[in-house]
Scaffold this motif. Sequence first.
Motif, PDB file in Angstrom:
ATOM      1  N   GLY A  40       0.821  -1.201   0.000  1.00  0.00           N
ATOM      2  CA  GLY A  40       0.000   0.000   0.000  1.00  0.00           C
ATOM      3  C   GLY A  40       0.856   1.252   0.000  1.00  0.00           C
ATOM      4  N   GLY A  41       0.283   2.343  -0.460  1.00  0.00           N
ATOM      5  CA  GLY A  41       0.988   3.617  -0.507  1.00  0.00           C
ATOM      6  C   GLY A  41       0.050   4.703  -0.998  1.00  0.00           C
ATOM      7  N   GLY A  42       0.549   5.872  -1.187  1.00  0.00           N
ATOM      8  CA  GLY A  42      -0.282   6.977  -1.658  1.00  0.00           C
ATOM      9  C   GLY A  42      -0.216   7.135  -3.166  1.00  0.00           C
ATOM     10  N   SER A  43      -0.810   8.216  -3.653  1.00  0.00           N
ATOM     11  CA  SER A  43      -0.836   8.495  -5.083  1.00  0.00           C
ATOM     12  C   SER A  43       0.400   9.240  -5.557  1.00  0.00           C
ATOM     13  N   ASP A  44       1.235   9.692  -4.623  1.00  0.00           N
ATOM     14  CA  ASP A  44       2.497  10.349  -4.936  1.00  0.00           C
ATOM     15  C   ASP A  44       3.290   9.456  -5.898  1.00  0.00           C
ATOM     16  N   PRO A  45       3.729   9.954  -7.052  1.00  0.00           N
ATOM     17  CA  PRO A  45       4.437   9.132  -8.039  1.00  0.00           C
ATOM     18  C   PRO A  45       5.678   8.438  -7.480  1.00  0.00           C
ATOM     19  N   ARG A  90      -9.987  -6.704  -3.825  1.00  0.00           N
ATOM     20  CA  ARG A  90     -11.101  -5.795  -4.103  1.00  0.00           C
ATOM     21  C   ARG A  90     -12.079  -5.770  -2.938  1.00  0.00           C
ATOM     22  N   LYS A  91     -12.327  -6.921  -2.347  1.00  0.00           N
ATOM     23  CA  LYS A  91     -13.276  -7.008  -1.243  1.00  0.00           C
ATOM     24  C   LYS A  91     -12.650  -6.611   0.089  1.00  0.00           C
ATOM     25  N   ASN A  92     -11.331  -6.713   0.198  1.00  0.00           N
ATOM     26  CA  ASN A  92     -10.687  -6.504   1.494  1.00  0.00           C
ATOM     27  C   ASN A  92      -9.386  -5.711   1.324  1.00  0.00           C
ATOM     28  N   PRO A  93      -9.470  -4.433   0.971  1.00  0.00           N
ATOM     29  CA  PRO A  93      -8.265  -3.639   0.713  1.00  0.00           C
ATOM     30  C   PRO A  93      -7.407  -3.403   1.947  1.00  0.00           C
ATOM     31  N   LYS A  94      -7.935  -3.614   3.156  1.00  0.00           N
ATOM     32  CA  LYS A  94      -7.155  -3.382   4.373  1.00  0.00           C
ATOM     33  C   LYS A  94      -6.000  -4.368   4.536  1.00  0.00           C
ATOM     34  N   ALA A  95      -6.046  -5.462   3.790  1.00  0.00           N
ATOM     35  CA  ALA A  95      -4.953  -6.436   3.882  1.00  0.00           C
ATOM     36  C   ALA A  95      -3.615  -5.805   3.511  1.00  0.00           C
ATOM     37  N   GLN A  96      -3.629  -4.729   2.742  1.00  0.00           N
ATOM     38  CA  GLN A  96      -2.393  -4.083   2.317  1.00  0.00           C
ATOM     39  C   GLN A  96      -1.966  -2.960   3.250  1.00  0.00           C
ATOM     40  N   SER A  97      -2.708  -2.725   4.304  1.00  0.00           N
ATOM     41  CA  SER A  97      -2.417  -1.606   5.193  1.00  0.00           C
ATOM     42  C   SER A  97      -1.318  -1.955   6.175  1.00  0.00           C
ATOM     43  N   ALA A  98      -0.971  -0.987   7.029  1.00  0.00           N
ATOM     44  CA  ALA A  98       0.079  -1.190   8.030  1.00  0.00           C
ATOM     45  C   ALA A  98      -0.477  -1.755   9.324  1.00  0.00           C
ATOM     46  N   ALA A  99      -1.609  -2.442   9.242  1.00  0.00           N
ATOM     47  CA  ALA A  99      -2.180  -3.068  10.438  1.00  0.00           C
ATOM     48  C   ALA A  99      -1.213  -4.118  10.982  1.00  0.00           C
ATOM     49  N   GLN A 100      -1.470  -4.559  12.209  1.00  0.00           N
ATOM     50  CA  GLN A 100      -0.587  -5.528  12.848  1.00  0.00           C
ATOM     51  C   GLN A 100      -1.246  -6.888  12.944  1.00  0.00           C
ATOM     52  N   GLY A 101      -0.406  -7.910  13.173  1.00  0.00           N
ATOM     53  CA  GLY A 101      -0.922  -9.259  13.374  1.00  0.00           C
ATOM     54  C   GLY A 101      -1.756  -9.730  12.200  1.00  0.00           C
ATOM     55  N   LEU A 102      -2.945 -10.257  12.488  1.00  0.00           N
ATOM     56  CA  LEU A 102      -3.833 -10.782  11.454  1.00  0.00           C
ATOM     57  C   LEU A 102      -4.909  -9.782  11.051  1.00  0.00           C
ATOM     58  N   ASP A 103      -4.848  -8.569  11.594  1.00  0.00           N
ATOM     59  CA  ASP A 103      -5.888  -7.572  11.324  1.00  0.00           C
ATOM     60  C   ASP A 103      -6.023  -7.302   9.828  1.00  0.00           C
ATOM     61  N   GLY A 104      -7.248  -7.260   9.363  1.00  0.00           N
ATOM     62  CA  GLY A 104      -7.538  -6.908   7.983  1.00  0.00           C
ATOM     63  C   GLY A 104      -7.315  -8.016   6.978  1.00  0.00           C
ATOM     64  N   ILE A 105      -6.940  -9.214   7.432  1.00  0.00           N
ATOM     65  CA  ILE A 105      -6.667 -10.325   6.520  1.00  0.00           C
ATOM     66  C   ILE A 105      -7.786 -11.352   6.604  1.00  0.00           C
ATOM     67  N   LEU A 122       1.382 -15.336   3.208  1.00  0.00           N
ATOM     68  CA  LEU A 122       0.984 -14.044   2.654  1.00  0.00           C
ATOM     69  C   LEU A 122       1.871 -12.937   3.226  1.00  0.00           C
ATOM     70  N   SER A 123       2.453 -12.138   2.341  1.00  0.00           N
ATOM     71  CA  SER A 123       3.257 -10.989   2.770  1.00  0.00           C
ATOM     72  C   SER A 123       2.602  -9.701   2.288  1.00  0.00           C
ATOM     73  N   VAL A 124       2.275  -8.823   3.220  1.00  0.00           N
ATOM     74  CA  VAL A 124       1.615  -7.568   2.900  1.00  0.00           C
ATOM     75  C   VAL A 124       2.320  -6.431   3.627  1.00  0.00           C
ATOM     76  N   GLY A 125       1.941  -5.199   3.281  1.00  0.00           N
ATOM     77  CA  GLY A 125       2.555  -4.069   3.960  1.00  0.00           C
ATOM     78  C   GLY A 125       2.211  -2.755   3.319  1.00  0.00           C
ATOM     79  N   GLU A 126       2.942  -1.728   3.747  1.00  0.00           N
ATOM     80  CA  GLU A 126       2.636  -0.371   3.312  1.00  0.00           C
ATOM     81  C   GLU A 126       3.923   0.436   3.280  1.00  0.00           C
ATOM     82  N   VAL A 127       3.980   1.368   2.338  1.00  0.00           N
ATOM     83  CA  VAL A 127       5.094   2.314   2.255  1.00  0.00           C
ATOM     84  C   VAL A 127       4.551   3.708   2.523  1.00  0.00           C
ATOM     85  N   ALA A 128       5.184   4.411   3.438  1.00  0.00           N
ATOM     86  CA  ALA A 128       4.762   5.773   3.766  1.00  0.00           C
ATOM     87  C   ALA A 128       5.952   6.715   3.655  1.00  0.00           C
ATOM     88  N   ARG A 129       5.645   7.990   3.426  1.00  0.00           N
ATOM     89  CA  ARG A 129       6.706   8.985   3.287  1.00  0.00           C
ATOM     90  C   ARG A 129       7.116   9.533   4.659  1.00  0.00           C
TER      91      ARG A 129
END
Length: 472
Positions: free
Chosen positions: A56-61, A97-112, A125-132
């Motif tokens: 996950g990340g923002g719209s920043d190029p 599409r049904k569960n976009p939170k899986a890509q967020s910076a949540a912890q543990g099993l949250d959002g999966i 499953l490996s998920v995560g997020e990039v933030a500025r």
Amino acid sequence: MTRLSRAFGTLITAAVISGICPYVGASEAQAATPVFTVNIDNPSFRRLVTAVPPLGGGSDPELARISSEATAELGRLLDFSGLFSVMSSAGYQEILRKNPKAQSAAQGLDGIDLNAWRASGVESLSVGEVARDGREFILTLRTVDISMRKLMVGKKYSKVSPAQVKQVIARYADRVLQAYTGKPGIFSSHLLFVGKASKSSYKQVYISDFDGSNAQAITSSQAPHISPAFSHDGRFVTYTSFEDGNPDLFIYEIATGKKRKLSGRKGLNSGSNWAAADTVVAFTGSAEGDADIFAITPDGKRSRAIIRGPGLDVDPSFSPDKKWLAFVSGRFGNPHIFRAELKWDGESDVRVLSDKRLTYAGWWNATPAWSPDSSKIAFAGYDRDIDRFDLFMMNIDGTGLERLTIRSGDNEHPTWSPNGQLIVFESSRQPGRDIKGARQLYVMNRDGSNQRLLKTGLYEAQAPVWGPPQEQ
């Protein structure tokens, strides 16, 4: 010769979790206690199906570019490891599409949605997020085992520059490998090999990343260089150079670039191999006319023959547990692999108590290489029926012979990854044709499956040695 070995399958043994990695702010969390042991020696071993959705990340190029780069690199490394099979994104688009939170910076099993991922065939499953973070970035990553419904690794990396993204992902992928196998990862390790930049170049010794990339020559003399070897701590390299007109053994310090001659006796000084703890280097010398095996201390002050006999004795290789020395001898005619039992009197005084012939099949067997756990020996053997060198693996008593390559050029000089899952080797194969060409480096799973080219960018690459993981 035996037939190609069948692919290994998977045995996963569950263990009790004693704790999981928390996320931390500006520092990296400690490694998770392994909750599984992936037994790569089990005959039913198969790769785990894993998914690496876009981070996950923002719209920043630039943020989007960093996210895309990190996602691709993590998928590439997990696939390279030989432990995971990365699922195509087409297999899980509906879940995202049904569960976009899986890509967020949540912890543990949250959002999966564990049930949905399991139904899709995903096991890890490996998920995560990039933030500025100003001009830098924060990477938050987690890997979940879907079958066991457990968090395997959770990490947060702060103050990451764009140039550090791949390095951080490599660190994380190493943690994932360690969490699943209980063994160190491989992505901080390096390869050592002999290469030629062009057809007319002299052979030089190169060091590269684990996958053959970023290859840099550590020798430059206008003379052939052969037979490189890593010390077990990764600080030193030994190799043979003809720069003074004789095949002399040199030792090179990686951090400083300094080199010195370790053995310059008349005749051959080659085929070096370091014993565990780096107190002794074995090599082949021919100062007395016959090719015998010597042991020398890294300072060069003590050297003596440990294996003598009629015919050549070459390719010494210490077992990691220091109990044995595999070597090649022509004492009975054609070269075959032998195993010597060692006796250590102190850290650097070693002698041979007895030896035993291990191979009888094959016309010419060479370059034995021990697995990291000292339970297997990989080697090259010449098959006269098809006029090819191929790679084989056997138990340390010579039983359980398995063929790893066939009808793909000549395949020689195997070397094991630090975790014992992969084997890098040289091959003269040409893609899609059973003809011989310039030698290049290839990697495969330890059972011979998933053979693929390592791109060094050189005209020729051969005689690889896989070094130890480096502390990070």
